[in-house]
Scaffold this motif. Structure first.
Motif, PDB file in Angstrom:
ATOM      1  N   VAL A  79      -5.307 -10.103 -10.914  1.00 23.23           N
ATOM      2  CA  VAL A  79      -4.856 -11.499 -10.913  1.00 23.23           C
ATOM      3  C   VAL A  79      -3.474 -11.485 -10.259  1.00 23.23           C
ATOM      4  N   ASP A 128       0.380  -7.986  -9.375  1.00 22.65           N
ATOM      5  CA  ASP A 128      -0.861  -8.089 -10.134  1.00 22.65           C
ATOM      6  C   ASP A 128      -0.497  -8.245 -11.610  1.00 22.65           C
ATOM      7  N   LEU A 130      -2.623  -8.618 -14.144  1.00 25.08           N
ATOM      8  CA  LEU A 130      -3.629  -8.123 -15.079  1.00 25.08           C
ATOM      9  C   LEU A 130      -3.179  -6.886 -15.860  1.00 25.08           C
ATOM     10  N   ILE A 134      -3.071  -6.752 -19.968  1.00 24.78           N
ATOM     11  CA  ILE A 134      -3.880  -5.786 -20.716  1.00 24.78           C
ATOM     12  C   ILE A 134      -2.990  -4.812 -21.481  1.00 24.78           C
ATOM     13  N   SER A 144      -9.891  -2.838 -15.275  1.00 25.51           N
ATOM     14  CA  SER A 144     -10.547  -4.104 -14.978  1.00 25.51           C
ATOM     15  C   SER A 144     -11.109  -4.746 -16.243  1.00 25.51           C
ATOM     16  N   LEU A 145     -11.292  -6.068 -16.186  1.00 22.66           N
ATOM     17  CA  LEU A 145     -11.957  -6.768 -17.285  1.00 22.66           C
ATOM     18  C   LEU A 145     -13.455  -6.764 -17.023  1.00 22.66           C
ATOM     19  N   TYR A 150     -13.753 -15.126 -21.276  1.00 24.83           N
ATOM     20  CA  TYR A 150     -12.319 -14.999 -21.547  1.00 24.83           C
ATOM     21  C   TYR A 150     -11.692 -16.388 -21.595  1.00 24.83           C
ATOM     22  N   PHE A 167      -7.671 -14.225  -7.714  1.00 21.93           N
ATOM     23  CA  PHE A 167      -8.532 -13.412  -8.573  1.00 21.93           C
ATOM     24  C   PHE A 167      -9.377 -12.496  -7.694  1.00 21.93           C
ATOM     25  N   SER A 169     -12.435  -9.691  -7.710  1.00 19.21           N
ATOM     26  CA  SER A 169     -13.520  -9.119  -8.503  1.00 19.21           C
ATOM     27  C   SER A 169     -14.370  -8.204  -7.633  1.00 19.21           C
TER      28      SER A 169
END
Length: 202
Positions: A79, A128, A130, A134, A144-145, A150, A167, A169
């Protein structure tokens, strides 16, 4: 006639190039509606494969809440803050709770439940977020998720801010089936035992 055909081909190619480089938005408040401010009914968003963007505007009295669906077979890798405009030194808040489509409690400065979060601003451009989220309080997530639901919460800490988050992925690596893992483990154990029984040569 030939000129018109050539011109048509050039314009068609140009249109394809524009389409190929067009940004994919999972949501844009500038061209669509405001994200929900109700914690029991966040705006539902689905994560596509590849790169997509979220554009929003928040102020101290405005919450932006959404539930992000990471489909089976995909994972959320990053992200990234791509754009941020506000007063100098201002920071915004972003957090999420996993395995949820709604926040567990109403958003507040004394939020009582665990939430993974990060603060970001102009100093965070190209960062980033993320790993920061986390790594804040969670012990079972890393990198990674995975696929799942969420509940996300974006909030302003001081002044109005406009931002774009990217985002990223990708396809999640396949999980070995239990039977495959058993056979692989058995083969490795057999090879190890055979190598230990083999007499040494001098």
């Amino acid at each position: 006639m030939k000129f018109l055909l050539t011109l048509s081909l050039i314009l068609g190619t140009f249109a394809l190039l524009i389409h190929a480089h067009a940004q994919v938005f999972i949501h844009s408040e500038a061209s669509s509606h405001d994200l929900s401010d109700t914690h029991t009914a966040p705006t539902p968003l689905a994560l596509p494969l590849g790169t997509s963007f979220l554009e929003f505007t928040v102020n101290p009295f405005d919450l932006d809440l959404f539930s992000l669906d990471v489909p089976a077979g995909l994972q959320l890798d990053a992200v990234i803050v791509r754009s941020y405009s506000s007063t100098p030194g201002n920071l915004s808040f972003i957090g999420f709770q996993e395995n949820r489509t709604t926040l567990s409690s109403p958003p507040s400065s004394i939020f009582p439940d665990p939430i993974q979060y990060a603060l970001f601003g102009t100093v965070s451009l190209s960062d980033d977020l993320l790993p920061h989220m986390i790594g804040r309080t969670h012990a079972t997530l890393s990198g990674s998720l995975p696929a799942g639901k969420y509940a996300f919460w974006i909030n302003e800490t001081r002044d109005l801010a406009n931002a774009v988050l990217e985002f990223q992925s990708s396809e999640a690596p396949p999980i070995p089936e239990p039977q495959t893992s058993f056979y692989l483990g058995s083969a490795l154990l057999f090879t190890f035992r055979r190598s230990r029984r083999r007499p040494s040569r001098h």
